[in-house]
Design a protein around this motif. Structure first.
Motif, PDB file in Angstrom:
ATOM      1  N   LEU A  28       0.783   0.222-102.075  1.00 11.77           N
ATOM      2  CA  LEU A  28       0.571  -1.081-101.455  1.00 11.77           C
ATOM      3  C   LEU A  28      -0.114  -0.949-100.099  1.00 11.77           C
ATOM      4  CD1 LEU A  28       4.008  -2.714-102.315  1.00 11.77           C
ATOM      5  CD2 LEU A  28       1.799  -3.217-103.386  1.00 11.77           C
ATOM      6  N   ARG A  29       0.378  -0.042 -99.275  1.00 11.95           N
ATOM      7  CA  ARG A  29      -0.197   0.134 -97.939  1.00 11.95           C
ATOM      8  C   ARG A  29      -1.662   0.570 -98.014  1.00 11.95           C
ATOM      9  NH1 ARG A  29       2.540   4.137 -96.327  1.00 11.95           N
ATOM     10  NH2 ARG A  29       0.872   5.639 -96.526  1.00 11.95           N
ATOM     11  N   GLU A  30      -1.945   1.572 -98.863  1.00 11.96           N
ATOM     12  CA  GLU A  30      -3.323   2.060 -98.972  1.00 11.96           C
ATOM     13  C   GLU A  30      -4.266   0.977 -99.479  1.00 11.96           C
ATOM     14  OE1 GLU A  30      -3.326   5.637-101.288  1.00 11.96           O
ATOM     15  OE2 GLU A  30      -2.385   6.806 -99.691  1.00 11.96           O
ATOM     16  N   GLU A  31      -3.817   0.204-100.448  1.00 14.39           N
ATOM     17  CA  GLU A  31      -4.658  -0.861-100.983  1.00 14.39           C
ATOM     18  C   GLU A  31      -4.856  -1.968 -99.948  1.00 14.39           C
ATOM     19  OE1 GLU A  31      -6.410  -0.921-103.803  1.00 14.39           O
ATOM     20  OE2 GLU A  31      -5.682   1.075-104.323  1.00 14.39           O
ATOM     21  N   ARG A  32      -3.815  -2.306 -99.212  1.00  7.91           N
ATOM     22  CA  ARG A  32      -3.941  -3.330 -98.164  1.00  7.91           C
ATOM     23  C   ARG A  32      -4.932  -2.878 -97.097  1.00  7.91           C
ATOM     24  NH1 ARG A  32      -1.994  -3.472 -93.286  1.00  7.91           N
ATOM     25  NH2 ARG A  32      -0.339  -1.954 -93.654  1.00  7.91           N
ATOM     26  N   PHE A  37      -6.784  -5.829 -94.656  1.00  3.21           N
ATOM     27  CA  PHE A  37      -5.769  -6.844 -94.349  1.00  3.21           C
ATOM     28  C   PHE A  37      -4.732  -6.296 -93.384  1.00  3.21           C
ATOM     29  CE2 PHE A  37      -6.485  -8.372 -98.923  1.00  3.21           C
ATOM     30  CZ  PHE A  37      -7.399  -9.332 -98.539  1.00  3.21           C
ATOM     31  N   GLU A  38      -4.254  -7.151 -92.510  1.00  2.00           N
ATOM     32  CA  GLU A  38      -3.101  -6.846 -91.667  1.00  2.00           C
ATOM     33  C   GLU A  38      -1.870  -7.411 -92.360  1.00  2.00           C
ATOM     34  OE1 GLU A  38      -3.109  -5.113 -88.821  1.00  2.00           O
ATOM     35  OE2 GLU A  38      -5.275  -4.825 -88.942  1.00  2.00           O
ATOM     36  N   ILE A  39      -0.710  -6.869 -92.004  1.00  2.00           N
ATOM     37  CA  ILE A  39       0.550  -7.384 -92.567  1.00  2.00           C
ATOM     38  C   ILE A  39       0.653  -8.891 -92.307  1.00  2.00           C
ATOM     39  CG2 ILE A  39       3.062  -7.393 -92.207  1.00  2.00           C
ATOM     40  CD1 ILE A  39       2.460  -5.075 -93.874  1.00  2.00           C
ATOM     41  N   SER A  40       0.285  -9.308 -91.116  1.00  2.00           N
ATOM     42  CA  SER A  40       0.393 -10.734 -90.773  1.00  2.00           C
ATOM     43  C   SER A  40      -0.494 -11.597 -91.670  1.00  2.00           C
ATOM     44  CB  SER A  40       0.049 -10.953 -89.297  1.00  2.00           C
ATOM     45  OG  SER A  40      -1.267 -10.512 -89.031  1.00  2.00           O
ATOM     46  N   ASP A  41      -1.671 -11.085 -92.050  1.00  2.00           N
ATOM     47  CA  ASP A  41      -2.551 -11.820 -92.966  1.00  2.00           C
ATOM     48  C   ASP A  41      -1.876 -12.019 -94.313  1.00  2.00           C
ATOM     49  OD1 ASP A  41      -4.609 -11.668 -91.030  1.00  2.00           O
ATOM     50  OD2 ASP A  41      -5.344  -9.769 -91.866  1.00  2.00           O
ATOM     51  N   VAL A  42      -1.303 -10.948 -94.829  1.00  2.00           N
ATOM     52  CA  VAL A  42      -0.648 -11.001 -96.135  1.00  2.00           C
ATOM     53  C   VAL A  42       0.566 -11.924 -96.074  1.00  2.00           C
ATOM     54  CG1 VAL A  42       0.469  -9.649 -97.953  1.00  2.00           C
ATOM     55  CG2 VAL A  42      -1.460  -8.670 -96.699  1.00  2.00           C
ATOM     56  N   ALA A  43       1.310 -11.860 -94.987  1.00  5.49           N
ATOM     57  CA  ALA A  43       2.491 -12.710 -94.827  1.00  5.49           C
ATOM     58  C   ALA A  43       2.112 -14.188 -94.856  1.00  5.49           C
ATOM     59  CB  ALA A  43       3.220 -12.362 -93.530  1.00  5.49           C
ATOM     60  N   ALA A  50       6.890 -10.826 -93.030  1.00  4.38           N
ATOM     61  CA  ALA A  50       6.332  -9.517 -92.667  1.00  4.38           C
ATOM     62  C   ALA A  50       7.382  -8.410 -92.777  1.00  4.38           C
ATOM     63  CB  ALA A  50       5.754  -9.568 -91.262  1.00  4.38           C
ATOM     64  N   ARG A  51       8.622  -8.736 -92.477  1.00  3.80           N
ATOM     65  CA  ARG A  51       9.710  -7.744 -92.569  1.00  3.80           C
ATOM     66  C   ARG A  51       9.822  -7.192 -93.990  1.00  3.80           C
ATOM     67  NH1 ARG A  51      15.739  -9.241 -93.103  1.00  3.80           N
ATOM     68  NH2 ARG A  51      16.713  -7.186 -93.027  1.00  3.80           N
ATOM     69  N   TYR A  52       9.736  -8.064 -94.974  1.00  8.31           N
ATOM     70  CA  TYR A  52       9.830  -7.630 -96.373  1.00  8.31           C
ATOM     71  C   TYR A  52       8.570  -6.884 -96.813  1.00  8.31           C
ATOM     72  CZ  TYR A  52      14.055 -10.496 -96.932  1.00  8.31           C
ATOM     73  OH  TYR A  52      15.313 -11.022 -96.826  1.00  8.31           O
ATOM     74  N   LEU A  53       7.416  -7.309 -96.332  1.00 11.31           N
ATOM     75  CA  LEU A  53       6.180  -6.599 -96.662  1.00 11.31           C
ATOM     76  C   LEU A  53       6.233  -5.171 -96.122  1.00 11.31           C
ATOM     77  CD1 LEU A  53       3.636  -9.450 -95.907  1.00 11.31           C
ATOM     78  CD2 LEU A  53       4.202  -8.519 -98.166  1.00 11.31           C
ATOM     79  N   ARG A  54       6.679  -5.023 -94.874  1.00  9.44           N
ATOM     80  CA  ARG A  54       6.810  -3.678 -94.301  1.00  9.44           C
ATOM     81  C   ARG A  54       7.824  -2.855 -95.091  1.00  9.44           C
ATOM     82  NH1 ARG A  54       7.635  -6.318 -89.857  1.00  9.44           N
ATOM     83  NH2 ARG A  54       5.805  -6.914 -88.694  1.00  9.44           N
ATOM     84  N   ALA A  55       8.917  -3.491 -95.481  1.00  6.48           N
ATOM     85  CA  ALA A  55       9.939  -2.785 -96.255  1.00  6.48           C
ATOM     86  C   ALA A  55       9.365  -2.282 -97.577  1.00  6.48           C
ATOM     87  CB  ALA A  55      11.135  -3.702 -96.510  1.00  6.48           C
ATOM     88  N   MET A  56       8.564  -3.115 -98.250  1.00 10.44           N
ATOM     89  CA  MET A  56       7.956  -2.677 -99.509  1.00 10.44           C
ATOM     90  C   MET A  56       7.027  -1.497 -99.270  1.00 10.44           C
ATOM     91  SD  MET A  56       7.176  -6.007-101.887  1.00 10.44           S
ATOM     92  CE  MET A  56       6.659  -7.197-100.662  1.00 10.44           C
ATOM     93  N   GLU A  57       6.224  -1.565 -98.217  1.00  9.15           N
ATOM     94  CA  GLU A  57       5.300  -0.473 -97.929  1.00  9.15           C
ATOM     95  C   GLU A  57       6.035   0.817 -97.560  1.00  9.15           C
ATOM     96  OE1 GLU A  57       2.255  -1.497 -95.146  1.00  9.15           O
ATOM     97  OE2 GLU A  57       1.294  -2.882 -96.547  1.00  9.15           O
TER      98      GLU A  57
END
Length: 104
Positions: A28-32, A37-43, A50-57
């Protein structure tokens, strides 16, 4: 007798499904990052905090409520325009504690 296992390519994500690359978070991180994309963009776009996105990464799906973990993973993968099916299959195997490669 040895069983023959024929390799099959499921999606562009298949390149990550080698034993050394089974980390869903890394995928996920490499593809993002590859898409800029920044985490904030995806959020903002996915409405996943963003907390859950970071947790997934980071591969820390345990902090995401069980009722949402698969859905968030699928939504994140779709947002990145990658096939979610192999990621979900890997996630399910890891969650169940089953090794993705089993010797027969």
């Amino acid at each position: 007798p040895r069983s023959k296992v024929s390799p099959r390519v499921i999606s562009p994500v298949a390149k990550y499904l080698e034993p050394a690359m089974q980390d869903i978070g890394r995928i996920l991180r490499e593809e993002r990052e590859a898409r800029g994309f920044e985490i904030s963009d995806v959020a903002k776009t996915t409405c996943i905090c963003a907390r859950y996105l970071r947790a997934m990464e980071e591969g820390r799906f345990n902090i995401i409520p069980n009722v949402f973990d698969r859905g968030y993973l699928k939504l994140y993968a779709c947002h990145l325009n990658i096939d979610a099916r192999p990621l979900l299959a890997l996630f399910d195997r890891e969650k169940a504690g089953v090794s993705p490669i089993q010797t027969l």
